[in-house]
Motif scaffolding. Structure first.
Motif, PDB file in Angstrom:
ATOM      1  N   TYR A 102      29.818 -20.518  -7.859  1.00 51.95           N
ATOM      2  CA  TYR A 102      29.278 -19.708  -6.770  1.00 51.95           C
ATOM      3  C   TYR A 102      29.061 -20.607  -5.560  1.00 51.95           C
ATOM      4  CZ  TYR A 102      27.960 -15.705  -9.746  1.00 51.95           C
ATOM      5  OH  TYR A 102      27.973 -14.606 -10.571  1.00 51.95           O
ATOM      6  N   THR A 103      29.433 -20.138  -4.390  1.00 50.64           N
ATOM      7  CA  THR A 103      29.181 -20.879  -3.161  1.00 50.64           C
ATOM      8  C   THR A 103      28.397 -19.965  -2.234  1.00 50.64           C
ATOM      9  OG1 THR A 103      31.306 -21.994  -3.391  1.00 50.64           O
ATOM     10  CG2 THR A 103      30.251 -22.129  -1.228  1.00 50.64           C
ATOM     11  N   ASN A 104      27.267 -20.441  -1.734  1.00 54.02           N
ATOM     12  CA  ASN A 104      26.556 -19.627  -0.757  1.00 54.02           C
ATOM     13  C   ASN A 104      26.239 -20.427   0.492  1.00 54.02           C
ATOM     14  OD1 ASN A 104      24.013 -20.952  -1.127  1.00 54.02           O
ATOM     15  ND2 ASN A 104      23.495 -19.561  -2.792  1.00 54.02           N
ATOM     16  N   ARG A 105      26.008 -19.679   1.576  1.00 51.33           N
ATOM     17  CA  ARG A 105      25.682 -20.273   2.858  1.00 51.33           C
ATOM     18  C   ARG A 105      24.361 -19.669   3.299  1.00 51.33           C
ATOM     19  NH1 ARG A 105      27.406 -18.725   7.849  1.00 51.33           N
ATOM     20  NH2 ARG A 105      28.781 -17.203   6.900  1.00 51.33           N
ATOM     21  N   ASP A 106      23.429 -20.536   3.696  1.00 55.67           N
ATOM     22  CA  ASP A 106      22.129 -20.012   4.113  1.00 55.67           C
ATOM     23  C   ASP A 106      22.077 -19.794   5.629  1.00 55.67           C
ATOM     24  OD1 ASP A 106      21.505 -22.470   5.345  1.00 55.67           O
ATOM     25  OD2 ASP A 106      20.294 -23.164   3.664  1.00 55.67           O
ATOM     26  N   TYR A 159      27.226 -23.944  -6.851  1.00 54.68           N
ATOM     27  CA  TYR A 159      26.595 -23.823  -8.161  1.00 54.68           C
ATOM     28  C   TYR A 159      27.643 -23.523  -9.217  1.00 54.68           C
ATOM     29  CZ  TYR A 159      22.480 -23.128  -5.264  1.00 54.68           C
ATOM     30  OH  TYR A 159      21.489 -23.290  -4.322  1.00 54.68           O
ATOM     31  N   GLU A 160      27.351 -23.923 -10.449  1.00 56.93           N
ATOM     32  CA  GLU A 160      28.238 -23.582 -11.560  1.00 56.93           C
ATOM     33  C   GLU A 160      27.464 -22.766 -12.584  1.00 56.93           C
ATOM     34  OE1 GLU A 160      30.773 -25.834 -15.011  1.00 56.93           O
ATOM     35  OE2 GLU A 160      30.951 -26.588 -12.956  1.00 56.93           O
ATOM     36  N   GLU A 210      22.462 -18.310 -15.783  1.00 55.06           N
ATOM     37  CA  GLU A 210      21.916 -19.581 -15.315  1.00 55.06           C
ATOM     38  C   GLU A 210      22.935 -20.344 -14.484  1.00 55.06           C
ATOM     39  OE1 GLU A 210      19.476 -22.685 -17.824  1.00 55.06           O
ATOM     40  OE2 GLU A 210      21.589 -23.280 -17.855  1.00 55.06           O
ATOM     41  N   LEU A 211      22.465 -20.843 -13.353  1.00 56.17           N
ATOM     42  CA  LEU A 211      23.315 -21.618 -12.455  1.00 56.17           C
ATOM     43  C   LEU A 211      22.728 -23.006 -12.260  1.00 56.17           C
ATOM     44  CD1 LEU A 211      23.711 -18.906  -9.656  1.00 56.17           C
ATOM     45  CD2 LEU A 211      25.523 -19.614 -11.217  1.00 56.17           C
ATOM     46  N   LYS A 212      23.614 -24.024 -12.225  1.00 53.50           N
ATOM     47  CA  LYS A 212      23.177 -25.380 -11.896  1.00 53.50           C
ATOM     48  C   LYS A 212      23.889 -25.808 -10.628  1.00 53.50           C
ATOM     49  CE  LYS A 212      22.145 -27.003 -16.587  1.00 53.50           C
ATOM     50  NZ  LYS A 212      20.706 -27.211 -16.535  1.00 53.50           N
ATOM     51  N   SER A 213      23.147 -26.514  -9.778  1.00 51.83           N
ATOM     52  CA  SER A 213      23.740 -26.964  -8.530  1.00 51.83           C
ATOM     53  C   SER A 213      24.748 -28.078  -8.776  1.00 51.83           C
ATOM     54  CB  SER A 213      22.652 -27.464  -7.578  1.00 51.83           C
ATOM     55  OG  SER A 213      22.037 -28.630  -8.107  1.00 51.83           O
ATOM     56  N   ILE A 214      25.710 -28.173  -7.858  1.00 51.24           N
ATOM     57  CA  ILE A 214      26.661 -29.283  -7.852  1.00 51.24           C
ATOM     58  C   ILE A 214      26.468 -29.982  -6.511  1.00 51.24           C
ATOM     59  CG2 ILE A 214      29.097 -29.932  -7.899  1.00 51.24           C
ATOM     60  CD1 ILE A 214      29.578 -27.243  -9.384  1.00 51.24           C
ATOM     61  N   PRO A 215      26.064 -31.254  -6.463  1.00 53.09           N
ATOM     62  CA  PRO A 215      25.735 -32.118  -7.591  1.00 53.09           C
ATOM     63  C   PRO A 215      24.488 -31.624  -8.344  1.00 53.09           C
ATOM     64  CG  PRO A 215      25.069 -33.155  -5.537  1.00 53.09           C
ATOM     65  CD  PRO A 215      25.839 -31.910  -5.178  1.00 53.09           C
ATOM     66  N   LEU A 216      24.363 -32.054  -9.591  1.00 51.14           N
ATOM     67  CA  LEU A 216      23.306 -31.556 -10.464  1.00 51.14           C
ATOM     68  C   LEU A 216      21.927 -32.106 -10.111  1.00 51.14           C
ATOM     69  CD1 LEU A 216      22.399 -30.025 -13.004  1.00 51.14           C
ATOM     70  CD2 LEU A 216      22.957 -32.053 -14.314  1.00 51.14           C
ATOM     71  N   PHE A 217      21.050 -31.223  -9.659  1.00 52.33           N
ATOM     72  CA  PHE A 217      19.648 -31.610  -9.489  1.00 52.33           C
ATOM     73  C   PHE A 217      18.767 -30.368  -9.578  1.00 52.33           C
ATOM     74  CE2 PHE A 217      21.095 -30.550  -5.244  1.00 52.33           C
ATOM     75  CZ  PHE A 217      20.052 -29.815  -4.719  1.00 52.33           C
ATOM     76  N   TYR A 218      19.382 -29.211  -9.465  1.00 49.81           N
ATOM     77  CA  TYR A 218      18.624 -27.961  -9.397  1.00 49.81           C
ATOM     78  C   TYR A 218      19.217 -26.939 -10.369  1.00 49.81           C
ATOM     79  CZ  TYR A 218      17.126 -23.461  -7.401  1.00 49.81           C
ATOM     80  OH  TYR A 218      16.625 -22.193  -7.223  1.00 49.81           O
ATOM     81  N   GLU A 243      15.373 -31.504 -11.278  1.00 52.77           N
ATOM     82  CA  GLU A 243      15.343 -32.607 -12.245  1.00 52.77           C
ATOM     83  C   GLU A 243      14.281 -33.637 -11.876  1.00 52.77           C
ATOM     84  OE1 GLU A 243      17.332 -32.608 -15.002  1.00 52.77           O
ATOM     85  OE2 GLU A 243      18.189 -30.711 -14.362  1.00 52.77           O
ATOM     86  N   SER A 244      14.178 -33.935 -10.587  1.00 55.64           N
ATOM     87  CA  SER A 244      13.178 -34.908 -10.132  1.00 55.64           C
ATOM     88  C   SER A 244      12.686 -34.515  -8.753  1.00 55.64           C
ATOM     89  CB  SER A 244      13.783 -36.312 -10.096  1.00 55.64           C
ATOM     90  OG  SER A 244      14.844 -36.356  -9.172  1.00 55.64           O
ATOM     91  N   GLY A 245      11.536 -35.040  -8.377  1.00 54.49           N
ATOM     92  CA  GLY A 245      10.960 -34.659  -7.095  1.00 54.49           C
ATOM     93  C   GLY A 245      10.345 -33.282  -7.175  1.00 54.49           C
TER      94      GLY A 245
END
Length: 128
Positions: free
Chosen positions: A51-55, A63-64, A75-83, A106-108
């Motif tokens: 999935y590709t979105n534009r804000d 996202y994958e 469930e979707l994970k961001s590319i690169p993976l952090f969300y 994942e962090s922060g």
């Protein structure tokens, strides 16, 4: 510090309707105010679909689809993976669905936690 965010809402529609609506990229801007456009890399939504979105600030996010169970989990994970964002659908009855929106980093911390107002808007759009 918030690295997770969980929102739950009940929608007076069958689980299949809520599921189909939320996985369709064309519907995303109808209920998430800050997303202006969303597309997928395949007609059929399945594991691995991107999935590709534009804000509204012009930022593009990719996202994958990493967990897909019809009418149950999306469930979707961001590319690169952090969300990660996970939608869980529960049929309360034939005509009512409980939708849980869970997101984490994942962090922060979550820079902009998903707002309950978007869940309310989803409910309004679907129940119309």
């Amino acid at each position: 510090l918030m690295n997770t965010n969980k929102l739950t809402i009940r929608i007076n529609k069958p689980v299949s309707e809520v599921f189909d609506f939320t996985i369709n990229p064309q519907n995303t801007p109808r209920w998430i105010d800050f997303i202006v456009e969303e597309t997928t890399d395949s007609q059929e939504i399945k594991l691995g679909t991107r999935y590709t979105n534009r804000d509204n600030e012009g930022k593009v996010n990719l996202y994958e689809l990493t967990h897909f169970d019809t009418n149950k989990v999306f469930e979707l994970k961001s590319i690169p993976l952090f969300y990660t964002v996970k939608y869980t659908y529960t049929a309360i009855s034939d005509t009512e669905t409980e939708l849980e929106y869970f997101e984490y980093v994942e962090s922060g911390e979550l820079s902009s936690p998903f707002p309950m107002s978007a869940m309310q808007k989803l409910k309004e759009v679907l129940e119309k």
